[in-house]
Design an enzyme around this catalytic site. Structure first.
Site, short mmCIF file in Angstrom:
data_model
loop_
_atom_site.label_atom_id
_atom_site.label_comp_id
_atom_site.label_asym_id
_atom_site.label_seq_id
_atom_site.Cartn_x
_atom_site.Cartn_y
_atom_site.Cartn_z
N ARG A 71 95.90 57.36 80.82
CA ARG A 71 95.57 56.20 81.65
C ARG A 71 94.05 56.09 81.78
O ARG A 71 93.34 57.09 81.76
CB ARG A 71 96.19 56.34 83.05
CG ARG A 71 97.70 56.10 83.07
CD ARG A 71 98.26 56.20 84.47
NE ARG A 71 98.15 57.55 84.99
CZ ARG A 71 97.20 57.99 85.79
NH1 ARG A 71 96.26 57.15 86.24
NH2 ARG A 71 97.17 59.24 86.19
N TYR A 197 98.87 53.23 74.93
CA TYR A 197 99.30 54.49 75.55
C TYR A 197 100.11 54.32 76.82
O TYR A 197 99.67 53.65 77.77
CB TYR A 197 98.10 55.41 75.86
CG TYR A 197 98.62 56.69 76.42
CD1 TYR A 197 99.14 57.66 75.56
CD2 TYR A 197 98.73 56.89 77.78
CE1 TYR A 197 99.74 58.79 76.07
CE2 TYR A 197 99.33 58.02 78.29
CZ TYR A 197 99.83 58.98 77.42
OH TYR A 197 100.44 60.09 77.92
N LYS A 206 103.85 52.51 86.05
CA LYS A 206 102.83 52.56 87.09
C LYS A 206 102.40 51.16 87.53
O LYS A 206 102.16 50.91 88.72
CB LYS A 206 101.61 53.38 86.63
CG LYS A 206 101.92 54.86 86.37
CD LYS A 206 102.55 55.46 87.55
CE LYS A 206 103.02 56.89 87.55
NZ LYS A 206 102.74 57.88 86.62
N HIS A 226 104.59 57.58 94.42
CA HIS A 226 104.49 58.42 93.22
C HIS A 226 105.20 59.75 93.53
O HIS A 226 104.55 60.77 93.73
CB HIS A 226 103.01 58.64 92.89
CG HIS A 226 102.76 59.25 91.55
ND1 HIS A 226 101.57 59.90 91.24
CD2 HIS A 226 103.50 59.31 90.43
CE1 HIS A 226 101.61 60.33 89.99
NE2 HIS A 226 102.77 59.98 89.47
N SER A 248 99.33 63.26 89.17
CA SER A 248 99.74 63.30 87.77
C SER A 248 99.55 64.71 87.19
O SER A 248 98.52 65.34 87.41
CB SER A 248 98.92 62.30 86.98
OG SER A 248 99.10 61.02 87.53
N CYS A 250 100.94 67.48 87.97
CA CYS A 250 100.90 68.55 88.97
C CYS A 250 102.29 69.06 89.34
O CYS A 250 102.45 69.71 90.37
CB CYS A 250 100.14 68.09 90.21
SG CYS A 250 98.38 67.91 89.91
N ASP A 277 109.29 60.75 88.98
CA ASP A 277 107.94 60.17 89.04
C ASP A 277 107.76 59.10 90.11
O ASP A 277 106.69 59.01 90.69
CB ASP A 277 107.58 59.59 87.66
CG ASP A 277 106.09 59.37 87.47
OD1 ASP A 277 105.30 60.29 87.76
OD2 ASP A 277 105.69 58.27 87.04
N ARG A 371 103.34 63.60 75.46
CA ARG A 371 104.49 63.31 76.34
C ARG A 371 105.77 63.14 75.54
O ARG A 371 105.75 62.86 74.34
CB ARG A 371 104.22 62.03 77.13
CG ARG A 371 102.97 62.13 78.02
CD ARG A 371 103.24 61.79 79.43
NE ARG A 371 102.11 62.14 80.29
CZ ARG A 371 102.23 62.33 81.59
NH1 ARG A 371 103.39 62.21 82.19
NH2 ARG A 371 101.18 62.65 82.33
#
Ligand code: GTP
Ligand code: SPV
Ligand code: MN
Length: 589
Positions: A71, A197, A206, A226, A248, A250, A277, A371
């Protein structure tokens, strides 16, 4: 052929097509036949590579441009009419000015290309809590990812109304200098250009489910967060739910799919994944807070995922999955990433597309933010409530981040308002999920810094207001955790992953008044002997260290928080300023 007669939808598509000038327009109906056809087309151009279909059925590999791997927060904008409504933590530009700027970048950008029309739903199609969007894109990769991450196709087109979220994505030249991820919350519109991406281009995620949805939620009295959502089943068979916000990369996916330590498993404990998420949270008919996951898949961090750390995530990726920016093992046409196992392939291609020998190379084979996009239904521990449109009732809300020192393993807030304060002061070391430096501590309130679609001060007030809508005894209790404290050599002290259940068990006991606690300057903490450390390899002394509160460090943090709060001016809720003063005096007492 268009899948709807809705004039608002058709007019908008005409307008976008007139600007981007694609050679043809294709509606995505979500059928297996169409998906199969698109995969074949993408393989023919090299956009996708078909992996070993015996070992990884229906799995594909994609590599993004090397300058397009995460991002881009500095190029992400909230364009509401008034700058003050976007607040100090968002980039802002006047909407008309931004539309004009973007128009230049989009004009003619799809010449020679196909524009795909993706009708998608965030949430179960037809449910009162679902919200619909249309993404227009010239990327097959985006189409196929959206088909995993959201509910796509004819069923959505049939129910879509005039209030759908409009999303336009064009790859254009993947030019980082002209990359923009732009939200117009007042127009229900998202525009993304010059990226291919994940979070920049899968506009349901998001952009819609957090930035636009947080704005809608504030106006309509609900919350878009989130957060992972999980259920913990105890040996008595009761399932209790919590939602947790970590920044993100974590640990949300990992916690959401946790496998209990062996003796817990034997005793009958089980964890159910509702989401990894994003959570949409509402006041339910029973007056409690209920959380649902608007997504239909996982866009998870690959590195570090292995049969020990997260077997459920690994299992989820064994079919129907798209891998992005991982290593391609040419010997068996499968994939690999750092932390999968100790046998990196020698005959391989790295995430940049270069030949790679994992035994010899000193460079990483997979990008740290590589990912997998995997269907939720693949997950062995997916919750039976996953498709329940109402979601699940929350007993706890957990905040957390990566803090090498300050934050203890776990503490409980004193009440809802103090809990909102605890979320607002979250800080974490930055990760590879966003472009920029990694490992720098920054404030990331509620893990929403990059995702809040309006003024963060108003967002905090909205959290406080939500607390007023629910009777005190029905509110979830709020906690903070930190799995990432390190020793002097920089090693993580707490084993993490499955062992995190030991902390979740204490959290749930607190929610149901089943265990006492010690009060510290921060809030309530476990008595070390109340944590089940059986077979954890961690002794009481270590736990005492992990729970310790270094008052000097915290007073430094108080000063940093005061400076951070200063950015919000009048919009900082008074209650939070009072909580900060109260924390300072408890630390000094
Ligand atoms: P986003 O998808 O970016 O929102 O991230 P996420 O919060 O879902 O993060 P994820 O679960 O994918 O974890 C990211 C990284 O943190 C991985 O490299 C994990 O190995 C690591 N990690 C997750 N949980 C733990 C833990 O309990 N302890 C330690 N030490 N590392 C963890
Ligand atoms: C995150 O960065 O928090 C993610 C990945 O979950 S992305 O979809 O790229 O935002
Ligand atoms: Mn995320």
């Amino acid at each position: 052929m268009a899948l709807t007669n809705n004039k608002a939808v058709l007019n908008w598509i005409d307008e976008m097509a007139a600007m981007t000038q694609p050679d043809q327009i294709v509606w995505i109906d979500g059928s297996d036949a169409q998906i199969e056809d698109l995969r074949a087309q993408a393989c023919a151009t090299g956009e996708l590579e078909k992996l070993n279909q015996e070992l990884l059925p229906d799995c594909y590999l994609h590599r993004t441009a090397v300058n397009d791997v995460a991002r881009v927060e500095d190029r992400t904008f909230i364009c509401c009419r008034k700058q003050e409504d976007a607040g100090p933590t968002n980039n802002w530009m006047d909407p008309q000015e931004m539309y004009a700027k973007l128009k230049k970048l989009y004009t003619g950008s799809m010449k020679g290309r196909t524009m795909y029309v993706i009708p998608y739903s965030m949430g179960v199609v037809g449910s009162p809590f679902a919200k619909y969007g249309i993404e227009l894109t010239d990327s097959i990769y985006v189409v196929l990812n959206m088909c995993i991450m959201t509910r796509v196709g004819t069923a959505v087109a049939e129910v879509i109304g005039d209030d759908f979220v409009k999303g336009l994505h064009a790859k254009a030249d993947i030019d980082p200098e002209n990359r923009y991820i732009v939200h117009f919350p007042e127009d229900n519109t998202i525009m993304s250009v010059n990226s291919g991406y994940g979070g920049n281009v899968l506009l349901g995620k998001k952009c819609f489910a957090l930035r636009i949805a947080s704005y809608l939620g504030r106006n309509q009295g609900w919350m878009a967060e989130h957060m992972l959502i999980l259920g913990i089943q105890n040996p008595a068979g009761e399932v209790r739910y919590l939602a947790a916000a970590f920044p993100s990369a974590c640990g949300k996916t990992n916690l959401a799919m946790l496998i209990p330590p062996e003796h817990y498993r034997k005793a009958g404990w089980k964890v159910w994944c509702v989401g990894d998420d994003i959570a949409w949270i509402r006041v339910g008919e029973d007056g409690r807070l209920w959380a649902m996951n608007p997504e239909n898949g996982f866009f998870g961090v690959a590195p570090g995922t292995n049969a020990k750390s997260n077997p459920n995530a690994l299992a989820s990726t064994q079919k129907g999955t798209i891998f992005t920016n991982v290593v391609h093992n040419l010997d068996n046409n499968t994939v690999w990433w750092e932390g999968l196992d100790k046998n990196p392939p020698t005959n391989a291609v790295d995430w940049k597309g270069n030949p790679w020998n994992g035994q010899e190379s000193t460079e990483k084979g997979a990008h740290p933010n590589s990912r997998f996009t995997a269907p939720a239904k693949n997950c062995p521990c997916i919750s039976p409530e996953f498709e329940n449109p109402k979601g699940v009732p929350l007993s706890a809300i957990v905040f957390g981040g990566r803090r090498a020192k300050t934050a203890p393993l776990v503490y409980q807030s004193l009440d809802w308002e103090h809990g909102v304060f605890v979320g607002s002061i979250m800080a974490s070391e930055t990760t590879a999920a966003a472009a920029g430096a990694v490992g720098v501590v920054r404030r990331d309130p509620m893990a929403m810094l990059p995702f809040c679609g309006y003024h963060m001060g108003d967002y905090w007030q909205h959290w406080l207001d939500m607390g007023q809508k629910v009777d005190a005894d029905k509110l979830p209790k709020i906690f903070n955790v930190n799995w990432f404290r390190t020793d002097d050599e920089g090693h993580f002290i707490w084993p993490g992953f499955g062992d995190n259940l030991r902390v979740l068990e204490w959290i749930m006991k607190r929610c149901f008044n089943e265990v006492d606690a010690d009060q510290t300057a921060l809030g309530y903490e476990p008595r070390p002997e109340d944590l089940d450390l059986n077979e954890s390899g961690v002794d009481l002394e270590t736990v005492r260290g992990l729970l310790s509160v270094d008052k000097d460090l915290w007073l430094q943090d108080v000063a940093a928080i005061r400076e951070f709060y200063g950015k919000f001016g009048d919009k900082l809720p008074k209650k939070l300023a009072e909580e900060l003063d109260a924390l300072e005096s408890r630390l000094k007492a």
